[in-house]
Design a protein around this motif. Structure first.
Motif, PDB file in Angstrom:
ATOM      1  N   ALA A  42       0.855  -1.182   0.000  1.00 36.43           N
ATOM      2  CA  ALA A  42       0.000   0.000   0.000  1.00 36.43           C
ATOM      3  C   ALA A  42       0.893   1.235   0.000  1.00 36.43           C
ATOM      4  O   ALA A  42       1.946   1.261   0.654  1.00 36.43           O
ATOM      5  N   PHE A  43       0.473   2.260  -0.727  1.00 32.98           N
ATOM      6  CA  PHE A  43       1.218   3.512  -0.815  1.00 32.98           C
ATOM      7  C   PHE A  43       0.584   4.528   0.127  1.00 32.98           C
ATOM      8  O   PHE A  43      -0.609   4.817   0.037  1.00 32.98           O
ATOM      9  N   ASP A  44       1.385   5.064   1.034  1.00 27.29           N
ATOM     10  CA  ASP A  44       0.912   5.998   2.056  1.00 27.29           C
ATOM     11  C   ASP A  44       0.902   7.418   1.499  1.00 27.29           C
ATOM     12  O   ASP A  44       1.962   8.006   1.237  1.00 27.29           O
ATOM     13  N   LEU A  45      -0.279   7.985   1.321  1.00 30.97           N
ATOM     14  CA  LEU A  45      -0.396   9.331   0.751  1.00 30.97           C
ATOM     15  C   LEU A  45       0.207  10.397   1.650  1.00 30.97           C
ATOM     16  O   LEU A  45       0.656  11.440   1.166  1.00 30.97           O
ATOM     17  N   THR A  46       0.220  10.155   2.949  1.00 32.15           N
ATOM     18  CA  THR A  46       0.769  11.176   3.852  1.00 32.15           C
ATOM     19  C   THR A  46       2.276  11.329   3.678  1.00 32.15           C
ATOM     20  O   THR A  46       2.853  12.344   4.099  1.00 32.15           O
ATOM     21  N   GLN A  47       2.907  10.315   3.092  1.00 30.24           N
ATOM     22  CA  GLN A  47       4.361  10.373   2.867  1.00 30.24           C
ATOM     23  C   GLN A  47       4.716  10.904   1.479  1.00 30.24           C
ATOM     24  O   GLN A  47       5.894  11.116   1.181  1.00 30.24           O
ATOM     25  N   ALA A  48       3.713  11.109   0.645  1.00 33.08           N
ATOM     26  CA  ALA A  48       3.972  11.577  -0.727  1.00 33.08           C
ATOM     27  C   ALA A  48       4.296  13.066  -0.721  1.00 33.08           C
ATOM     28  O   ALA A  48       3.600  13.858  -0.085  1.00 33.08           O
ATOM     29  N   LYS A  49       5.340  13.432  -1.427  1.00 37.60           N
ATOM     30  CA  LYS A  49       5.763  14.830  -1.470  1.00 37.60           C
ATOM     31  C   LYS A  49       5.447  15.511  -2.800  1.00 37.60           C
ATOM     32  O   LYS A  49       5.228  16.716  -2.848  1.00 37.60           O
ATOM     33  N   ALA A  50       5.432  14.719  -3.881  1.00 33.70           N
ATOM     34  CA  ALA A  50       5.291  15.348  -5.191  1.00 33.70           C
ATOM     35  C   ALA A  50       4.677  14.396  -6.204  1.00 33.70           C
ATOM     36  O   ALA A  50       4.695  13.170  -6.041  1.00 33.70           O
ATOM     37  N   ILE A  51       4.135  15.012  -7.257  1.00 36.93           N
ATOM     38  CA  ILE A  51       3.688  14.306  -8.453  1.00 36.93           C
ATOM     39  C   ILE A  51       4.672  14.663  -9.549  1.00 36.93           C
ATOM     40  O   ILE A  51       4.848  15.846  -9.884  1.00 36.93           O
ATOM     41  N   TYR A  52       5.349  13.680 -10.106  1.00 36.68           N
ATOM     42  CA  TYR A  52       6.357  13.898 -11.134  1.00 36.68           C
ATOM     43  C   TYR A  52       5.771  13.532 -12.502  1.00 36.68           C
ATOM     44  O   TYR A  52       4.999  12.589 -12.626  1.00 36.68           O
ATOM     45  N   TYR A  53       6.173  14.278 -13.521  1.00 37.19           N
ATOM     46  CA  TYR A  53       5.757  13.928 -14.883  1.00 37.19           C
ATOM     47  C   TYR A  53       6.962  14.046 -15.801  1.00 37.19           C
ATOM     48  O   TYR A  53       7.800  14.931 -15.653  1.00 37.19           O
ATOM     49  N   ASN A  54       7.063  13.136 -16.760  1.00 34.56           N
ATOM     50  CA  ASN A  54       8.272  13.044 -17.577  1.00 34.56           C
ATOM     51  C   ASN A  54       8.125  13.653 -18.958  1.00 34.56           C
ATOM     52  O   ASN A  54       9.045  13.582 -19.776  1.00 34.56           O
ATOM     53  N   ASP A  55       6.975  14.247 -19.247  1.00 34.29           N
ATOM     54  CA  ASP A  55       6.722  14.805 -20.574  1.00 34.29           C
ATOM     55  C   ASP A  55       5.905  16.077 -20.391  1.00 34.29           C
ATOM     56  O   ASP A  55       4.933  16.102 -19.639  1.00 34.29           O
ATOM     57  N   ARG A  56       6.318  17.140 -21.087  1.00 36.15           N
ATOM     58  CA  ARG A  56       5.648  18.438 -20.929  1.00 36.15           C
ATOM     59  C   ARG A  56       4.146  18.357 -21.230  1.00 36.15           C
ATOM     60  O   ARG A  56       3.353  19.131 -20.698  1.00 36.15           O
ATOM     61  N   ARG A  57       3.760  17.412 -22.053  1.00 34.70           N
ATOM     62  CA  ARG A  57       2.349  17.259 -22.405  1.00 34.70           C
ATOM     63  C   ARG A  57       1.500  16.798 -21.221  1.00 34.70           C
ATOM     64  O   ARG A  57       0.274  16.845 -21.281  1.00 34.70           O
ATOM     65  N   LEU A  58       2.138  16.355 -20.160  1.00 35.13           N
ATOM     66  CA  LEU A  58       1.408  15.821 -19.010  1.00 35.13           C
ATOM     67  C   LEU A  58       1.223  16.834 -17.879  1.00 35.13           C
ATOM     68  O   LEU A  58       0.696  16.480 -16.822  1.00 35.13           O
ATOM     69  N   LYS A  59       1.626  18.057 -18.102  1.00 34.81           N
ATOM     70  CA  LYS A  59       1.542  19.033 -17.016  1.00 34.81           C
ATOM     71  C   LYS A  59       0.104  19.214 -16.526  1.00 34.81           C
ATOM     72  O   LYS A  59      -0.158  19.250 -15.314  1.00 34.81           O
ATOM     73  N   SER A  60      -0.860  19.325 -17.458  1.00 33.02           N
ATOM     74  CA  SER A  60      -2.254  19.555 -17.043  1.00 33.02           C
ATOM     75  C   SER A  60      -2.806  18.338 -16.298  1.00 33.02           C
ATOM     76  O   SER A  60      -3.590  18.485 -15.351  1.00 33.02           O
ATOM     77  N   GLU A  61      -2.401  17.122 -16.694  1.00 32.40           N
ATOM     78  CA  GLU A  61      -2.855  15.920 -15.990  1.00 32.40           C
ATOM     79  C   GLU A  61      -2.277  15.886 -14.573  1.00 32.40           C
ATOM     80  O   GLU A  61      -2.967  15.509 -13.610  1.00 32.40           O
ATOM     81  N   ALA A  62      -1.002  16.275 -14.446  1.00 31.30           N
ATOM     82  CA  ALA A  62      -0.375  16.309 -13.123  1.00 31.30           C
ATOM     83  C   ALA A  62      -1.072  17.328 -12.219  1.00 31.30           C
ATOM     84  O   ALA A  62      -1.322  17.061 -11.037  1.00 31.30           O
ATOM     85  N   ILE A  63      -1.416  18.473 -12.769  1.00 25.05           N
ATOM     86  CA  ILE A  63      -2.113  19.502 -11.989  1.00 25.05           C
ATOM     87  C   ILE A  63      -3.520  19.034 -11.626  1.00 25.05           C
ATOM     88  O   ILE A  63      -4.002  19.280 -10.516  1.00 25.05           O
ATOM     89  N   PHE A  64      -4.182  18.343 -12.559  1.00 28.04           N
ATOM     90  CA  PHE A  64      -5.511  17.799 -12.266  1.00 28.04           C
ATOM     91  C   PHE A  64      -5.440  16.851 -11.074  1.00 28.04           C
ATOM     92  O   PHE A  64      -6.250  16.935 -10.139  1.00 28.04           O
ATOM     93  N   LEU A  65      -4.471  15.941 -11.083  1.00 32.30           N
ATOM     94  CA  LEU A  65      -4.322  15.000  -9.969  1.00 32.30           C
ATOM     95  C   LEU A  65      -3.982  15.742  -8.678  1.00 32.30           C
ATOM     96  O   LEU A  65      -4.505  15.417  -7.607  1.00 32.30           O
ATOM     97  N   GLN A  66      -3.126  16.733  -8.793  1.00 35.34           N
ATOM     98  CA  GLN A  66      -2.777  17.534  -7.616  1.00 35.34           C
ATOM     99  C   GLN A  66      -4.026  18.154  -6.983  1.00 35.34           C
ATOM    100  O   GLN A  66      -4.213  18.112  -5.760  1.00 35.34           O
ATOM    101  N   LYS A  67      -4.919  18.703  -7.811  1.00 34.93           N
ATOM    102  CA  LYS A  67      -6.140  19.338  -7.305  1.00 34.93           C
ATOM    103  C   LYS A  67      -7.069  18.313  -6.648  1.00 34.93           C
ATOM    104  O   LYS A  67      -7.682  18.588  -5.618  1.00 34.93           O
TER     105      LYS A  67
END
Length: 651
Positions: A42-67
């Motif tokens: 199981a992945f503990d969300l309280t320990q997560a610091k960041a959402i990483y993305y490896n392609d500039r095209r994924l910035k909006s998806e990363a921000i969506f998940l962040q929100k």
């Protein structure tokens, strides 16, 4: 026989409610992924610091998940990083092998220290994000390995705002639900006989309040349309506006003083098309084309060609007018096999405004989209349609009366997973053990989604897969619908009668108004007969329960007559609980023959107060009497849908 049936009913009933009361071992995913393996990590969300993305095209998806995670109290940074980190959540454009629709495929792996989401495109990543969000249990993301892709490319939902305007907030709410369950086409039906609701700069008279018959003055401005298009784009949903032509155009005629098919009308419509195509970043324009007498044979071919001249693809209704070849056809009627040679979207009997809220879930769950297991070059998918012809009291009625969200989730499951039955059927077949098990699995996931994500939204559904009826009949009533027969006797079951058949569900359709195309539970329904249905419920203590009861779920697209005062319907239908007759409601519009302008108020069980029933400790008996005379309705707005709904629930 009697003891065996009752014990099966008891075990089914108790096991169902016991299961619903327990926290499932693993998260309930909907739609179900193609390949899924659970792990003990199981992945503990309280320990997560960041959402990483490896392609500039994924910035909006990363921000969506962040929100989305921020709404749940988890604050994560969004960082661009070419190589996937050893910790945290990473979104990666990496080749994912999929034999079908690779552009929407994704792979999701959840470990104790990291989450890896991979896809071929940003759309695939977005799909994976929706699954990821369903994996949360408290502060943890359940460990798993998922490889997934959809069965159908086109998974649409249509809203008719021409007849009934909806606010931007309610539209966005529905779009959010679409995105959460991986639907990807929003079909926006903007113009109708009732009202033209699309701002056209060149012709402001089209949206003048005086041209509208309902919600006068309510329309969508250019800024609204741009906002909706952007909102859909952020969620990888194709926005498809529809301007119906040349039919469903009385509002146009009132505003412009001409018919669309006239010489003057043709020029006006072309100016409208030009403005729409040049104003909005759309890929498709739906031009309708159905339910109209074509007096100008050049109209639809000319309009189709004109839309294409702006680089847009054209969609039209089928059956409909003389659409030229290479027009995408959206099937709305007809029961024959899909013809060869064109591209189709399936909407046959996918009009949820016609379907009972309990029936719609079982029917959609079993549906075989486009007569095939998955999309191909001929059938690209399907669109679920909300055509609420009746006027409304408030916009939320559209969601409640038509069971929009339960329908949407059932449709999502079927269009994503594929498969289904080749025939259109209303109820789960009591003889099909595999079908019962599959629906039970789906219903548990559906109800989990209801509990987790729809607490503040209308979700017109209660568990029904455990409801098992014994059916007794047919008893020939010679057209005298109030005739009584043996099953009405007190303690009828004490004589150990053998039922003629059984049925499952809170709503049981004996014969559909579209019979024999849509199949009810009776293989050979006969006029002038009466059937009885009995279910037994065991209660550990005396209990007050709620109950949905009805005998003719009124279509929201017809001016259906209201039953007389103190009667459930005009067929002398009755229901007893422990031999106590349950009285019909005091209908607000009892005995009336309404028009489409008269909103529904309490005619359907799903939008009136449920009946309170008393259940005692031990066995309880619910008995239904369902007579019918002729199968021919009094007129087209009053077809005979021979059915009943009796569904006890405890919340």
């Amino acid at each position: 026989m009697e003891v065996k049936v009752l014990m099966v009913g008891l075990l089914t009933f108790l096991s169902h409610f016991f299961a619903l009361s327990q926290t499932p071992q693993y998260p309930s995913l909907l739609p179900l992924p193609k390949q899924l393996t659970w792990t003990s990590q199981a992945f503990d969300l309280t320990q997560a610091k960041a959402i990483y993305y490896n392609d500039r095209r994924l910035k909006s998806e990363a921000i969506f998940l962040q929100k989305q995670l921020s709404k749940k109290g988890y604050k994560l940074k969004v960082l661009f990083q070419k190589n996937a980190p050893q910790h945290g959540i990473s979104l990666n454009i990496i080749r994912v092998v999929s034999e079908h629709l690779p552009e929407e495929a994704y792979q999701l792996d959840v470990f104790s220290q990291k989450v890896m989401l991979k896809a071929n495109t940003s759309h695939g990543i977005f799909n994976g994000i929706q699954t990821f969000l369903q994996l949360q249990k408290n502060k943890e993301i359940q460990g798993c390995s998922i490889k997934d892709s959809p069965a159908f490319a086109w998974r649409g939902y249509l809203v008719d705002v021409g007849r009934n305007y909806q606010s931007m907030s309610q539209l966005k709410e529905q779009i959010d639900v679409m995105a959460s369950y991986k639907l990807n086409v929003f079909h926006f039906h903007l113009t109708e006989d009732v009202a033209w609701r699309l701002e056209i700069k060149k012709y402001p008279q089209l949206t003048d309040a005086n041209t509208m018959l309902r919600q006068k003055g309510k329309f969508y401005r250019i800024s609204d349309m741009i906002q909706l298009i952007d909102y859909c784009k952020e969620r990888h949903i194709e926005f498809v506006p529809e301007i119906d032509m040349p039919g469903h155009s009385q509002a146009f005629e009132r505003a412009m003083g001409v018919s669309m098919q006239s010489k003057e009308g043709v020029q006006i419509v072309k100016e409208i098309i030009k403005e729409v195509c040049q104003t909005y970043p759309i890929k498709y324009l739906h031009i309708g084309g159905d339910e109209v007498k074509i007096t100008n044979q050049d109209f639809l071919p000319e309009m189709t060609q004109y839309v294409k001249s702006f680089g847009k693809k054209v969609i039209g209704w089928s059956p409909g007018g003389n659409l030229p070849q290479n027009t995408i056809r959206q099937l709305w009627m007809g029961h024959e096999s899909i013809p060869e040679g064109e591209v189709y979207i399936d909407s046959r009997h996918l009009y949820i405004n016609h379907i009972d809220p309990l029936e719609v879930v079982t029917a959609l769950f079993q549906r075989n989209i486009g007569d095939r297991l998955q999309s191909d070059q001929q059938v690209i998918g399907a669109t679920l349609c909300l055509w609420h012809d009746r006027n409304i009291r408030q916009e939320k009625d559209l969601l409640t009366m038509n069971a929009v969200y339960p329908s949407m989730l059932a449709f999502s499951e079927r269009t994503w997973v594929g498969g289904g039955q080749t025939q259109w059927v209303t109820n789960i077949d009591v003889k099909e053990v595999d079908a019962i098990a599959k629906f039970d699995n789906f219903e548990k996931r559906l109800l989990t989604q209801k509990a987790q994500n729809f607490r503040d939204k209308p979700f017109t559904y209660h568990p029904q897969g455990h409801i098992r009826w014994q059916l007794f009949g047919p008893f020939f009533n010679q057209g005298k619908l109030d005739s009584t027969f043996v099953p009405e006797q007190t303690n009828f079951l004490n004589h150990n009668p053998i039922p003629n058949q059984e049925a499952l569900g809170g709503t049981v359709v004996l014969r559909h108004w579209w019979s024999p195309v849509v199949k009810g539970v009776l293989s050979n329904p006969q006029e002038n007969t009466t059937w009885y249905a009995i279910q037994k419920i065991w209660m550990p203590t005396d209990t007050t329960a709620y109950c949905w009861i009805g005998f003719n779920n009124i279509s929201r697209s017809m001016a259906t007559n209201v039953p007389p005062l103190s009667q459930w319907d005009t067929r002398a239908s009755k229901v007893w609980v422990n031999d106590q007759l349950i009285q019909a409601p005091l209908w607000t519009n009892a005995g009336q023959k309404p028009t489409l302008e008269q909103p529904l108020t309490d005619e359907g069980y799903e939008y009136r107060q449920p009946i309170r029933i008393q259940l005692h400790k031990g066995w309880n008996e619910i008995k239904v009497k369902a007579p019918v005379g002729t199968f021919k309705g009094s007129d087209w707005q009053n077809p005979v849908k021979w059915m009943f709904t009796v569904l006890p629930f405890f919340e």
